[in-house]
Design a protein around this motif. Sequence first.
Motif, short mmCIF file in Angstrom:
data_model
loop_
_atom_site.label_atom_id
_atom_site.label_comp_id
_atom_site.label_asym_id
_atom_site.label_seq_id
_atom_site.Cartn_x
_atom_site.Cartn_y
_atom_site.Cartn_z
N TYR A 153 -8.76 21.30 16.56
CA TYR A 153 -8.61 20.10 15.73
C TYR A 153 -8.17 18.90 16.56
N SER A 196 -14.58 26.09 10.00
CA SER A 196 -14.54 24.80 10.70
C SER A 196 -15.16 24.94 12.09
N ILE A 217 -15.73 19.15 12.10
CA ILE A 217 -14.47 18.41 12.17
C ILE A 217 -14.72 16.96 12.56
#
Length: 323
Positions: free
Chosen positions: A63, A97, A102
């Motif tokens: 992330y 994800s 993302i």
Amino acid sequence: MKRKRKNRSKTRLTLYERIKRKILTTLKRLIFLFLIGCIGIILLLIFHKDDTIKLNDTEIKLYIDSADKISKGKLQVNWKYLAAIDYVRYKKDISKSTDVSIQELGQTFLENTSKENKYKLLNLEDGLKKLSFTDSEKEKAYKYVEQLDSIGLVPNNLRKDSSSRKFIDELSPKAIELYNNYGILPSITISQAILESNWGKSDLSVQANNLFGIKADNSWKGKKVTMTTSEYYNSVIKDNFRSYSTKSESLDDYGKFILNNKRYKENGVFNSSQYIDQAQSMENAGYSTKQDETGNNIYADLLIDIIKENNLQLIDSKVQSQS
């Protein structure tokens, strides 16, 4: 006499049976309560599952890196917003994800406001509206963001009671002020202070409140101290350094030092809106001579690592979303 003994025997037998019945009744009640308790626990586990966001180190890094990629050359997207949103929209199955998904989500928070590729950074509320989240989904996203407060690559540094967090919190207001005045990102200011002063514990920092290792050249008219310092990879020299009454003075002088030395402007420090670019600009401008054992410059990499490890880029994101 015989008749009386027989009656007493019957009396004893009746008393025994009564005690036995009471014991059996008590045991049945206890077993019943135990079963009810087990059923209650099972129902609690079914209908009240753990609702805490959980990210492992690999997911955290994904992330952070994905948010940085979409932010490069633009404004700093908050990676925790993206993680919290994915936790809601994928119903806690964060394995869905990817780097691409993302980055696509991160683009939601960046609005191109002009032909010159000027961007506006949305806050969490505006981003959730853009994603058409329901009130219930918004509530979950906010809850997960709050739970991520002390989560990062080095979580021990992010605890509210840690000395590292306290040092960051102490410098943040002035670092934000420098950003508003000069355009130096708070993450860069704080990471340089961390690196140059060893979290405010270096001799130069303790004795002279000099958080940035700025030397006292001929242009300096204030107090100074002579200290030992390292150059390049393993050279050690003695030099004069600026001395300040407070850390706040050190921060103010640092901002003016960067602003008034034309090499920082020439190397694009003030054109950088994201920390990776600005860290490299600082290195290119010659702020530090730090090298590895093979002679490669490593100052920008050191700053970038510190920023990622301590979520300092999120301070950038906060102030940029308020601009």
